[in-house]
Write an enzyme that holds these catalytic residues in place. Structure first.
Site, mmCIF file in Angstrom:
data_model
loop_
_atom_site.group_PDB
_atom_site.id
_atom_site.type_symbol
_atom_site.label_atom_id
_atom_site.label_comp_id
_atom_site.label_asym_id
_atom_site.label_seq_id
_atom_site.Cartn_x
_atom_site.Cartn_y
_atom_site.Cartn_z
ATOM 1 N N LYS A 52 5.088 -1.940 6.144
ATOM 2 C CA LYS A 52 4.813 -1.640 4.957
ATOM 3 C C LYS A 52 5.579 -0.232 4.614
ATOM 4 O O LYS A 52 5.842 0.107 3.404
ATOM 5 C CB LYS A 52 3.597 -1.455 5.237
ATOM 6 C CG LYS A 52 2.675 -2.781 5.011
ATOM 7 C CD LYS A 52 0.981 -2.732 5.365
ATOM 8 C CE LYS A 52 0.274 -3.982 5.380
ATOM 9 N NZ LYS A 52 -0.950 -3.792 5.802
ATOM 10 N N GLN A 95 -5.739 0.124 7.312
ATOM 11 C CA GLN A 95 -5.150 -1.162 8.275
ATOM 12 C C GLN A 95 -6.207 -1.785 8.994
ATOM 13 O O GLN A 95 -6.981 -1.091 9.801
ATOM 14 C CB GLN A 95 -4.076 -0.813 9.032
ATOM 15 C CG GLN A 95 -3.472 -1.823 9.695
ATOM 16 C CD GLN A 95 -2.848 -3.045 8.854
ATOM 17 O OE1 GLN A 95 -2.221 -2.806 7.903
ATOM 18 N NE2 GLN A 95 -2.960 -4.282 9.204
ATOM 19 N N ASP A 118 -5.233 -2.650 -1.953
ATOM 20 C CA ASP A 118 -5.517 -3.954 -1.258
ATOM 21 C C ASP A 118 -6.251 -4.973 -2.009
ATOM 22 O O ASP A 118 -6.339 -6.250 -1.655
ATOM 23 C CB ASP A 118 -6.100 -3.647 0.129
ATOM 24 C CG ASP A 118 -5.087 -3.762 1.262
ATOM 25 O OD1 ASP A 118 -4.253 -4.468 1.223
ATOM 26 O OD2 ASP A 118 -5.475 -3.037 2.366
#
Length: 285
Positions: A52, A95, A118
């Protein structure tokens, strides 16, 4: 068979984002900022975070890493609230999975919905279910984007989604069934309690596998000329494998994603898309 090359498509998307970011950065005096929070030393999570961060570099997006060896629930909640207030942070990504003892849902619920790139916050999930603008989860949104790029429209077609997770299966089924571009499909959401899964798949024009079982979908489960999207990535003794048996399916289907190099790169590309959209919303672009 058309190979749905997510790696190449994601590279094209990143280049498009970079061009737009270069223009917007000069106009608004800063680049989009993505804060990535990693707690613990899970090897897979560290790989995902590095990927990422590389994507951010490619896109001209500022990566704002927060790597914590450990953290209490209170400390992690405090960090999220601090990032919510930071005007240079447009997107916040935590994460997952978090280490044992931390309440992931409570952490995700604390993220400002306008920074929830997200697409996991209940507010954004609710907006998605109603067909309203908002951030959508990166994997299903990346799948839809990949279909668009290859002009594979599921409108008026029958689609089967295998897997009912909150991250992939459920949102993908909702997105496919809604009104709009690359949607308007008749969707069946299948799972571990579905009776005669094979019969359901054999009726489908589009099959989306997100069940987490290596090589689960085989040629006898898919009709001739179907489009197969393999969301799974499983570590086996032979290496990485998807949820679909690529070798048995490749001569039967119209189009299919590989593993790796299919949906995975599109997920990260969609994260970049969402971060850019958050930035534009925050600066009023």
């Amino acid at each position: 068979m058309i190979l749905l090359d997510g790696k190449e498509t994601a590279a094209t998307i990143r280049a498009e984002i970079r061009e737009e970011v270069d223009g917007l950065g000069g106009k608004y005096g800063r680049k989009p900022g993505l804060a990535v929070v990693l707690v613990g030393e899970d090897p897979a999570s560290q790989v995902y975070v590095r990927n990422k961060e590389r994507a951010c570099t490619d896109c001209g997006i500022e990566s704002i890493p927060h790597r914590l060896d450990s953290a209490s629930q209170h400390e992690l909640e405090g960090l999220i609230q601090e990032l919510n207030r930071d005007v240079n942070v447009d997107g916040i990504l935590v994460q997952l999975p978090l280490p044992e003892g931390l309440d992931s849902q409570k952490i995700l619920d604390l993220i400002d919905p306008d920074k929830d790139v997200d697409g996991f916050h209940p507010v954004n999930v609710g907006k998605m279910s109603l067909g309203l603008p908002g951030f959508k989860p990166c994997t299903p949104a990346g799948v839809i984007n990949l279909l668009k790029r290859y002009d594979l429209d599921p409108a008026c077609k029958k689609a089967v989604v295998i897997g009912r997770s909150n991250i992939v299966g459920k949102p993908l089924a909702m997105m496919l069934s809604q009104s709009g571009p690359c949607a308007n499909a008749t969707v069946t959401l299948c799972h571990s309690r579905t009776q005669d899964l094979k019969a359901e798949c054999l009726e489908a024009d589009f099959v989306f596998a997100a069940i987490g079982k290596p090589n689960f979908v085989t040629a006898d489960m898919v009709k001739e000329g179907a489009v197969v999207v393999d969301v799974g990535i499983n570590r086996t003794d032979e290496g990485l494998a998807g949820d679909c048996d690529f070798e048995s399916l490749k001569d039967k289907v119209h189009a299919m994603t590989p593993v790796p190099g299919g949906v995975g790169p599109m997920t990260i590309a969609q994260l970049m898309v969402n971060t850019l959209e958050a930035f534009k919303m925050h600066v009023g672009a």
